[in-house]
Design an enzyme around this catalytic site. Structure first.
Site, mmCIF file in Angstrom:
data_model
loop_
_atom_site.group_PDB
_atom_site.id
_atom_site.type_symbol
_atom_site.label_atom_id
_atom_site.label_comp_id
_atom_site.label_asym_id
_atom_site.label_seq_id
_atom_site.Cartn_x
_atom_site.Cartn_y
_atom_site.Cartn_z
ATOM 1 N N TRP A 103 57.362 15.127 42.579
ATOM 2 C CA TRP A 103 58.463 14.729 42.060
ATOM 3 C C TRP A 103 59.108 13.548 41.853
ATOM 4 C CZ3 TRP A 103 57.365 14.963 37.590
ATOM 5 C CH2 TRP A 103 56.858 16.956 37.097
ATOM 6 N N ASP A 173 68.165 13.271 42.031
ATOM 7 C CA ASP A 173 67.026 14.726 40.915
ATOM 8 C C ASP A 173 67.705 15.321 40.618
ATOM 9 O OD1 ASP A 173 65.031 15.923 38.895
ATOM 10 O OD2 ASP A 173 63.686 14.904 39.517
ATOM 11 N N LYS A 197 64.516 23.811 32.715
ATOM 12 C CA LYS A 197 65.150 24.461 34.046
ATOM 13 C C LYS A 197 66.579 25.583 33.885
ATOM 14 C CE LYS A 197 62.102 21.514 35.704
ATOM 15 N NZ LYS A 197 60.784 22.246 35.276
HETATM 16 N N1 PMP Z 1 61.621 16.464 38.297
HETATM 17 C C1 PMP Z 1 61.965 17.253 38.262
HETATM 18 C C2 PMP Z 1 61.995 18.301 40.090
HETATM 19 C C3 PMP Z 1 61.324 18.338 38.056
HETATM 20 O O1 PMP Z 1 60.951 19.718 38.243
HETATM 21 C C4 PMP Z 1 60.448 17.807 36.733
HETATM 22 C C5 PMP Z 1 59.360 18.382 35.772
HETATM 23 N N2 PMP Z 1 58.667 20.189 36.508
HETATM 24 C C6 PMP Z 1 60.202 16.655 36.748
HETATM 25 C C7 PMP Z 1 60.962 15.989 37.381
HETATM 26 C C8 PMP Z 1 59.818 15.784 35.410
HETATM 27 O O2 PMP Z 1 60.365 16.381 34.795
HETATM 28 P P1 PMP Z 1 59.982 16.038 32.589
HETATM 29 O O3 PMP Z 1 58.346 16.495 32.515
HETATM 30 O O4 PMP Z 1 61.643 16.003 32.063
HETATM 31 O O5 PMP Z 1 60.108 14.641 32.473
#
Ligand code: PMP
Length: 362
Positions: A103, A173, A197
Site C-alpha cells: 500500500w 495511512d 476494516k
Molecule cells: N491502504 C491500506 C493500508 C489498505 O489496507 C487499503 C485497502 N485494503 C488501502 C490503502 C486502499 O483502500 P481503498 O480500497 O479504500 O482505496
C-alpha cells in the site's frame, strides 16, 4: 438470526453484530422519523446529528485534539494517495516516503505524479517483512511531509512505534489499524483510514488533519481534491456517504460501550498472540511472513509448505465456516484478518483447525 460465520476478510471486513442488528432495526425509520438514513437529506438537522455522532465518536475514542478536523471523504484510502501530494507537495519541495509494503508503494506511485519524492526506506527487496528502526531513518531537510503506512494489510507488517518526523509533518495511512490500539494523534499532521476494516463500511474515508495543514492547501484546487473545502463545509462540499457515516457512529458507540480503544488493544494483543503461537509451535508447518518484532495485530500472514496446501487449507476452512483466509493475490499464502469486531472464539476455532490440518497433512 441467520447464522454468522467467522469472516477473516481483510476488507470489507467483519462488522460488529450488534451494529448490524441496530442498523437493521433502524433501517426503515431512523430515530423514528419514518425514513431510512439513506432517504433523508444530508442538509437536514437529523443528518447533522448523525454526522456529529460519528465525528464525536472518533474524537472521543482517539482523544483527537481540538486543533484537528475530522473529515469524511470518499474515494477510499487510495484517493488519499493522491490528495496528500496534491495538497502538500509544492514545486521545489520533496516528500519523504517510508515503504513497508504494497500500500505504501501504491501511495508512492501517486505521489510521484505530483512532484519530487524521496524513498527514505523500502523493504521491497526483502519482501516487505520489516519496518525501519527509528535511527535508520533520516529525512530530507525541509521535506513537505513524511508518509508511512502504520500497518501494511497485505504483508501483515505493523509499526510498533509512532514515527517521529522531528518537526516535519507526518502523514500516516492507518487504514488497517486505526481504532485497534491507541494512537497519539498529535504526532500527525494528517492521518487517514479507509473505513472498511475497523471503522465501518467501504465508501467512506476518515481523515484527521491538523488545522495548520489546512492553511498549506494551495488555492485553485478542484473542490473535491481540496481538504479545506471539506473542512469549511463539515465534510459536505457535496453529498457525502450518509449510510457509511451513520454506521461509523454506531461502530464508535459499540467500541465505547465495550470499554474503548484501550480495551480493544488488549483484546487484539491476546487474539494475535493465540494465532502467532499456533504458527510458531507448528514445527515449521506454518511459517509467518513478517519479522517477529513487527507482526501485525490485525492481519496475520503465513504460509504452508506449498501452494497446493495453502489452497486446500482455505477450502477446508471455508467448509467449516472459517472464510476469507486466502492471502492477497500478490502474496499468496494465508491471511487471517482479525479486526476489532472479530471475536476471540473465531481465532480459537482457526487455531483448532490449523492443528487438525497440520496433523493430517504434516
Ligand atoms: N491502504 C491500506 C493500508 C489498505 O489496507 C487499503 C485497502 N485494503 C488501502 C490503502 C486502499 O483502500 P481503498 O480500497 O479504500 O482505496
Amino acid at each position: 438470526m441467520t447464522n454468522r460465520i467467522y469472516n477473516f476478510s481483510a476488507g470489507p471486513a467483519i462488522m460488529p453484530t450488534p451494529v448490524l442488528e441496530r442498523a437493521q432495526r433502524e433501517l426503515l425509520s431512523v430515530d423514528g422519523c419514518g425514513m431510512s438514513v439513506m432517504e433523508i437529506s444530508h442538509r437536514s438537522k437529523r443528518f447533522e446529528a448523525i454526522l456529529d455522532r460519528a465525528e464525536n465518536g472518533i474524537r472521543d475514542l482517539l482523544s483527537v485534539p481540538d486543533n484537528y478536523r475530522i473529515l469524511f471523504l470518499q474515494g477510499g484510502a487510495t484517493m488519499q494517495f493522491s490528495m496528500v501530494p496534491i495538497n502538500f507537495l509544492r514545486e521545489g519541495t520533496t516528500a519523504d516516503y517510508v515503504i513497508t509494503g504494497a500500500w505504501g508503494e501504491k501511495a508512492l506511485v501517486e505521489a510521484r505524479k505530483a512532484g519530487t519524492v524521496n524513498v527514505v526506506y523500502s523493504s521491497a527487496n526483502s519482501g516487505y517483512r520489516s519496518v525501519p528502526d527509528p535511527d535508520e531513518l533520516s529525512f530530507t531537510r525541509d521535506a513537505a511531509y513524511i508518509h508511512y503506512t502504520s500497518n501494511e494489510t497485505i504483508e501483515g507488517v505493523e509499526f510498533k512505534y509512532e514515527l517521529d518526523g522531528g518537526g516535519i509533518p507526518v502523514v500516516c495511512d492507518a487504514s488497517s489499524n486505526i481504532l485497534s490500539k491507541r494512537f497519539e494523534i498529535d504526532r500527525y499532521a494528517l492521518i487517514y483510514a479507509g473505513a472498511q476494516k475497523n471503522i465501518g463500511p467501504s465508501g467512506v474515508t476518515v481523515v484527521m488533519i491538523r488545522d495548520d495543514m489546512l492553511e498549506r492547501c494551495p488555492g485553485g484546487l478542484h473542490s473535491l481534491l481540496d481538504y479545506r473545502k471539506f473542512a469549511e463545509n463539515s465534510s459536505m462540499p457535496n453529498t457525502p456517504n450518509t449510510w457509511g457515516i451513520y454506521l461509523i457512529g454506531l461502530v464508535c458507540e459499540w467500541i465505547k460501550s465495550n470499554g474503548g480503544v484501550g480495551e480493544f488493544e488488549r483484546r487484539n494483543i491476546e487474539k494475535a498472540a493465540i494465532l502467532y503461537n499456533a504458527i510458531d509451535s507448528s514445527d515449521g508447518f506454518y511459517s509467518g511472513h513478517a519479522d517477529r518484532a513487527v507482526r501485525s495485530l490485525m492481519n496475520v500472514t503465513f504460509r504452508l509448505p506449498n501452494e497446493n496446501l495453502d489452497i486446500e487449507f482455505c477450502e477446508q476452512a471455508a467448509a467449516i465456516g472459517l472464510d476469507g483466509l486466502r492471502g492477497h493475490r500478490s502474496l499468496g499464502g494465508i491471511r487471517a484478518s482479525i479486526y476489532n469486531a472479530f471475536p476471540r472464539e473465531g481465532v480459537e476455532a482457526l487455531v483448532q483447525f490449523m492443528r487438525d490440518f497440520a496433523e493430517r497433512k504434516g
